[in-house]
Write an enzyme that holds these catalytic residues in place. Structure first.
Site, PDB file in Angstrom:
ATOM      1  N   GLY A  28       0.815  -1.218   0.000  1.00  9.71           N
ATOM      2  CA  GLY A  28       0.000   0.000   0.000  1.00  9.71           C
ATOM      3  C   GLY A  28       0.845   1.264   0.000  1.00  9.71           C
ATOM      4  O   GLY A  28       2.075   1.217   0.049  1.00  9.71           O
ATOM      5  N   THR A  30       1.112   3.602   2.284  1.00 10.15           N
ATOM      6  CA  THR A  30       1.832   3.866   3.543  1.00 10.15           C
ATOM      7  C   THR A  30       3.088   2.989   3.610  1.00 10.15           C
ATOM      8  O   THR A  30       4.177   3.455   3.965  1.00 10.15           O
ATOM      9  CB  THR A  30       0.908   3.594   4.759  1.00 10.15           C
ATOM     10  OG1 THR A  30      -0.370   4.171   4.496  1.00 10.15           O
ATOM     11  CG2 THR A  30       1.491   4.190   6.019  1.00 10.15           C
ATOM     12  N   ASP A  80       2.924  -3.323   8.160  1.00 14.15           N
ATOM     13  CA  ASP A  80       1.909  -3.168   7.112  1.00 14.15           C
ATOM     14  C   ASP A  80       0.942  -2.052   7.488  1.00 14.15           C
ATOM     15  O   ASP A  80       0.893  -1.629   8.649  1.00 14.15           O
ATOM     16  CB  ASP A  80       1.156  -4.506   6.924  1.00 14.15           C
ATOM     17  CG  ASP A  80       0.376  -4.553   5.609  1.00 14.15           C
ATOM     18  OD1 ASP A  80       0.423  -3.579   4.830  1.00 14.15           O
ATOM     19  OD2 ASP A  80      -0.280  -5.581   5.373  1.00 14.15           O
ATOM     20  N   ASP A  83      -6.754  -0.111   6.414  1.00 13.61           N
ATOM     21  CA  ASP A  83      -7.776   0.824   5.934  1.00 13.61           C
ATOM     22  C   ASP A  83      -8.573   1.423   7.090  1.00 13.61           C
ATOM     23  O   ASP A  83      -9.028   2.554   7.009  1.00 13.61           O
ATOM     24  CB  ASP A  83      -8.714   0.110   4.953  1.00 13.61           C
ATOM     25  CG  ASP A  83      -7.933  -0.410   3.760  1.00 13.61           C
ATOM     26  OD1 ASP A  83      -7.363   0.416   3.038  1.00 13.61           O
ATOM     27  OD2 ASP A  83      -7.850  -1.642   3.580  1.00 13.61           O
ATOM     28  N   GLY A  94      -7.056  -4.732   3.033  1.00 14.95           N
ATOM     29  CA  GLY A  94      -7.397  -5.303   1.737  1.00 14.95           C
ATOM     30  C   GLY A  94      -7.855  -4.282   0.715  1.00 14.95           C
ATOM     31  O   GLY A  94      -8.233  -4.651  -0.395  1.00 14.95           O
ATOM     32  N   GLY A  96      -6.066  -2.533  -0.956  1.00 17.19           N
ATOM     33  CA  GLY A  96      -5.160  -2.714  -2.097  1.00 17.19           C
ATOM     34  C   GLY A  96      -5.258  -4.118  -2.694  1.00 17.19           C
ATOM     35  O   GLY A  96      -4.545  -4.435  -3.654  1.00 17.19           O
ATOM     36  N   GLU A 102      -1.172 -10.791   3.112  1.00 14.29           N
ATOM     37  CA  GLU A 102      -1.002 -10.017   4.347  1.00 14.29           C
ATOM     38  C   GLU A 102      -1.433 -10.831   5.568  1.00 14.29           C
ATOM     39  O   GLU A 102      -0.766 -10.812   6.604  1.00 14.29           O
ATOM     40  CB  GLU A 102      -1.814  -8.726   4.244  1.00 14.29           C
ATOM     41  CG  GLU A 102      -1.260  -7.802   3.158  1.00 14.29           C
ATOM     42  CD  GLU A 102      -2.126  -6.589   2.861  1.00 14.29           C
ATOM     43  OE1 GLU A 102      -1.602  -5.649   2.250  1.00 14.29           O
ATOM     44  OE2 GLU A 102      -3.307  -6.575   3.210  1.00 14.29           O
TER      45      GLU A 102
END
Ligand code: 5RP
Length: 217
Positions: A28, A30, A80, A83, A94, A96, A102
């Site tokens: 993602g 971030t 990680d 959202d 999820g 992405g 993940e």
């Protein structure tokens, strides 16, 4: 949502790395800031286990060796994004589309450090549509089950996961009990992965704010 808040959370996660280790890396925008930070620490880690093809490509571009989880064995640290997150550290992930990789890496890791900006911290999960990865032939059946549970599933268009499956983004779910909802959705045949991370949530949230990074342990 602010890029500078994402970046400050991502940079704070670099302090959790131990030299020479094999590190779990999520997916993602971030996490991309986190990978940029890894690039600047050239040679600090031995290798990475990646949660998606997108992150594998980005890690490889900066010269980080990407290894298979089956070869690495259990990991000490996984970094990680998410959202949505509660202060109890349950997550929706999820957005992405990389939720399966993940969830597998999170399960295999001793410590899961989740990096996010402050707009994503919520009292109750579910404002963000819950991604559910589904075997293609089960799509309609799973969608009907999700409607029965009160959700409004939407088939993510023009998207196939790294594992060849489709994603249903489920709107309108009132996720009062994330553990129970995760168990219920996991039990539907054809569901590969539910983007609820409650049974194995994060261990640490690093929340990028306007002036500082809040650490929730
Ligand atoms: C990908 C994810 C991401 O961590 C999540 O969507 C957050 O993404 P971003 O950092 O771009 O806001 O779960 O599957």
């Amino acid at each position: 949502m602010s890029d500078s808040q994402k970046e400050s959370a991502a940079k704070a996660a670099l302090d959790y790395i131990e030299p020479g280790e094999v590190l779990g890396v999520g997916t993602g925008s971030t996490v991309n800031f986190f990978i940029d930070g890894l690039a600047a620490m050239c040679g600090k880690i031995d290798a990475a286990v990646s949660s998606s093809e997108a992150s594998t490509q980005r890690l490889s571009e900066i010269g980080i060796r990407v290894v298979d989880l089956n070869a690495s064995g259990p990991l000490r640290l996984y970094v990680d994004g998410a959202d949505e997150a509660t202060r109890q550290k349950s997550l929706i992930k999820g957005g992405g589309g990389a939720l399966t990789g993940e969830k597998i890496i999170a399960q295999c890791s001793e410590t899961f450090v989740c990096i996010l900006d402050s707009s994503k911290v919520v009292d109750r999960l579910g404002q963000f549509p819950l991604p559910v990865e589904v075997i293609p032939m089960a799509r309609s059946m799973v969608a009907r089950e999700l409607v029965r549970l009160g959700g409004m599933p939407e088939w993510r268009q023009d998207f196939v996961t790294d594992h060849g499956n489709v994603i249903l983004d489920v709107h309108n779910l009132d996720i009062l009990n994330p553990h129970e909802m995760e168990r219920t959705l996991n039990a539907i045949p054809g569901v590969v992965t539910v983007g609820l991370f409650a049974q194995r949530g994060a261990d640490v949230l690093l929340v990028g704010g306007e002036h500082e990074v809040e650490v929730l342990e």
